[in-house]
Design an enzyme around this catalytic site. Structure first.
Site, short mmCIF file in Angstrom:
data_model
loop_
_atom_site.label_atom_id
_atom_site.label_comp_id
_atom_site.label_asym_id
_atom_site.label_seq_id
_atom_site.Cartn_x
_atom_site.Cartn_y
_atom_site.Cartn_z
N GLN A 174 1.21 -1.53 -0.05
CA GLN A 174 0.20 -0.80 -0.24
C GLN A 174 1.11 1.08 0.17
O GLN A 174 2.10 1.54 0.56
CB GLN A 174 -0.94 0.15 1.08
CG GLN A 174 -1.86 1.00 1.32
CD GLN A 174 -1.99 0.99 3.10
OE1 GLN A 174 -0.97 0.69 3.48
NE2 GLN A 174 -2.57 2.31 3.20
N SER A 227 2.08 6.84 2.33
CA SER A 227 2.77 8.01 2.52
C SER A 227 3.82 8.31 1.67
O SER A 227 4.63 7.65 0.73
CB SER A 227 3.68 6.95 4.53
OG SER A 227 2.77 6.51 4.98
N SER A 264 5.46 -0.83 3.28
CA SER A 264 5.91 -1.93 3.85
C SER A 264 6.19 -2.91 2.54
O SER A 264 4.58 -2.84 1.67
CB SER A 264 4.59 -3.00 5.04
OG SER A 264 4.82 -1.22 5.61
N GLU A 282 -7.59 -1.11 6.91
CA GLU A 282 -6.38 -0.87 7.60
C GLU A 282 -6.48 -1.01 8.66
O GLU A 282 -6.10 -2.45 10.13
CB GLU A 282 -4.83 0.38 7.39
CG GLU A 282 -4.09 0.38 8.08
CD GLU A 282 -2.98 0.67 7.22
OE1 GLU A 282 -3.11 2.06 7.05
OE2 GLU A 282 -1.80 0.86 7.15
N GLU A 304 -1.96 9.85 18.37
CA GLU A 304 -2.22 11.59 18.33
C GLU A 304 -3.49 11.17 16.41
O GLU A 304 -4.32 12.08 17.27
CB GLU A 304 -1.08 12.43 17.58
CG GLU A 304 -0.22 12.59 18.85
CD GLU A 304 0.85 11.00 19.40
OE1 GLU A 304 0.79 10.55 17.62
OE2 GLU A 304 1.56 11.66 19.76
#
Ligand SMILES: Cc1cc2nc3c(=O)[nH]c(=O)nc-3n(C[C@H](O)[C@H](O)[C@H](O)COP(=O)(O)OP(=O)(O)OC[C@H]3O[C@@H](n4cnc5c(N)ncnc54)[C@H](O)[C@@H]3O)c2cc1C
Length: 395
Positions: free
Chosen positions: A115, A118, A150, A233, A356
């Site tokens: 995936q 990022s 990953s 996810e 966060e």
């Protein structure tokens, strides 16, 4: 639904005969072969539609299988992103052709997925991504870079989000593509992490041509496609981990404390009770999510609660292990599980969205608190000072 006890008995017998004493890191060829056997036996894609290669059964059979599989280290981790995120995304919003082409090879372990969201300048704020895709005839040409991807090294295919219109605000000019990782122009470079291994990678795209029929969802609607993937996810990370043994668990650490004569120490008892309560909260929350999924209620943003509970639990387990085992934690034990789990723990609070960000989502979408101010939501992407655009603007 078949008789759950009978189903579970058959699954246990199959696992006993086929999965006992498999090495945790079996190697890629062995992992693929195991997935094919799992599929042939009817235990891969248990709830996935039968017309695309799944078993077409219910969440009750899935749970029965997962219970039977507890205590087995199945060598299927490399398929986790495909099974937990990419496959479910294609089933939700892929075309009929996507489902027919991609689902069965995924369930049989023939194709590994990654995936690619990022980027160096777009992590928590992934809508700031700068990888571009430009239309050229019946294809799109992709240029840019992803990071922290990953299993990209092992992957055959991947879901990519790229910017397709810089004149739209940042959430609206994004499109999702299926990428063939073996295509010319795709370069994968492994990144060494602190476990000593390379779980994630950088991926570079240099004029990669992607046929237009590999768009998932609609052009410029990739943000909602990405949200679909991220919801899967978080549920998958949370509920998946609920099914696996945790090396720094309450049971393991309580036994270690007893063995070292530390159980009477109030500070150690405090740590263990805290860990026990976190484990119970996590397990009960996941049991509730599973029941709801079985009843057809989608968890939606509450997947973030499972992910956050798991991150906090993993970090608490790592802290407790360090206190109880002392210097032993830095030495690998027999099969390396405690030390590996400790160095993996901080990553749990980052991958799939940081703690966060999970708290922001829970506040915003589960508790209905006021949203964080977002001053850039309506501004065309080309005018935003993000990523390398910020550097260019500063020159
Ligand atoms: C083990 C692992 C596996 C991963 N696998 C993948 C993968 O397969 N594919 C993929 O695309 N990505 C993957 N990632 C990347 C992951 O999604 C990002 O690391 C994550 O989204 C955070 O982005 P960042 O690292 O750029 O940190 P940043 O976004 O730069 O954040 C830095 C810090 O600022 C905080 N912060 C940022 N924004 C806010 C805010 N609005 N409010 C409060 N705090 C804020 C963050 O919580 C963090 O502490 C993986 C990461 C890890 C650790």
């Amino acid at each position: 639904m078949t008789d759950p006890q009978e189903y579970s008995r058959r699954a246990s017998a199959w696992l006993e005969a086929n999965a006992r004493d498999l090495p945790r890191d079996a190697g890629l060829a062995a992992s693929r072969a195991f997935m094919a056997r799992l599929h042939d036996a009817g235990y891969s894609g248990i709830t996935w539609p039968a017309e695309y290669g799944g078993q077409g059964l219910t969440a009750a059979e899935e749970r029965a299988f997962q219970q039977a599989a507890r205590g087995f280290a199945l060598p299927i981790g490399v398929f986790g992103i495909g099974l937990g995120m990419c496959g479910p995304t294609l089933l939700s919003i892929g075309t009929e052709e996507h489902k027919r082409r991609y689902i069965e090879p995924l369930l049989r372990g023939e194709e590994i997925w990654c995936q690619m969201f990022s980027e160096p300048g777009a992590g928590s704020d992934v809508a700031s991504l700068q990888t571009r895709a430009v239309r050229d005839g019946d294809a799109w040409v992709v240029n840019g870079q992803k990071v922290w991807t990953s299993v990209a090294r092992q992957a055959d295919l991947g879901l990519l989000i790229a910017r397709t219109d810089v004149d739209l605000p940042k959430h609206r000019g994004i499109t999702m593509f299926i990428i063939d990782m073996h295509d010319p122009g795709v370069t994968v470079r492994p990144l060494r992490d602190m476990t000593g291994e390379s779980h994630f990678n950088e991926v570079f795209f240099d004029d990669v041509r992607v046929p237009a029929d590999r768009i998932v969802g609609e052009v410029n609607e990739g943000w909602s496609a990405a949200v679909t993937t991220l919801l899967h996810e978080r549920v998958s990370i949370g509920t998946g981990a609920a099914r696996t043994e945790r090396p720094a668990s309450f049971a393991a650490l309580a036994a270690a404390a007893r063995g070292r004569g530390l159980l009477a120490d109030p500070a150690v008892r405090d740590l263990l009770v805290d860990l026990y309560l976190r484990e119970r909260a996590f397990d009960l929350f996941n049991a509730r999510l599973s029941q709801e999924i079985k009843a057809g209620i989608q968890p939606g943003a509450r997947g973030s609660v499972a992910k956050l509970l798991l991150s906090d639990l993993t970090l608490a387990g790592a802290d407790a292990a360090t206190e109880i085992l002392g210097p032993e934690t830095v030495a690998y034990d027999d099969d390396g599980t405690i030390a590996a789990a400790l160095s993996w723990a901080p990553g749990m609070a980052l991958g799939g969205g940081t703690s966060e960000i999970m708290r922001n989502i829970i506040g915003d979408r589960v508790l209905g608190l006021p949203r964080e101010p977002q001053v850039d939501r309506a501004i065309p992407f080309r005018d935003l000072k993000v990523g390398t655009q910020a550097e260019e603007a500063g020159r």
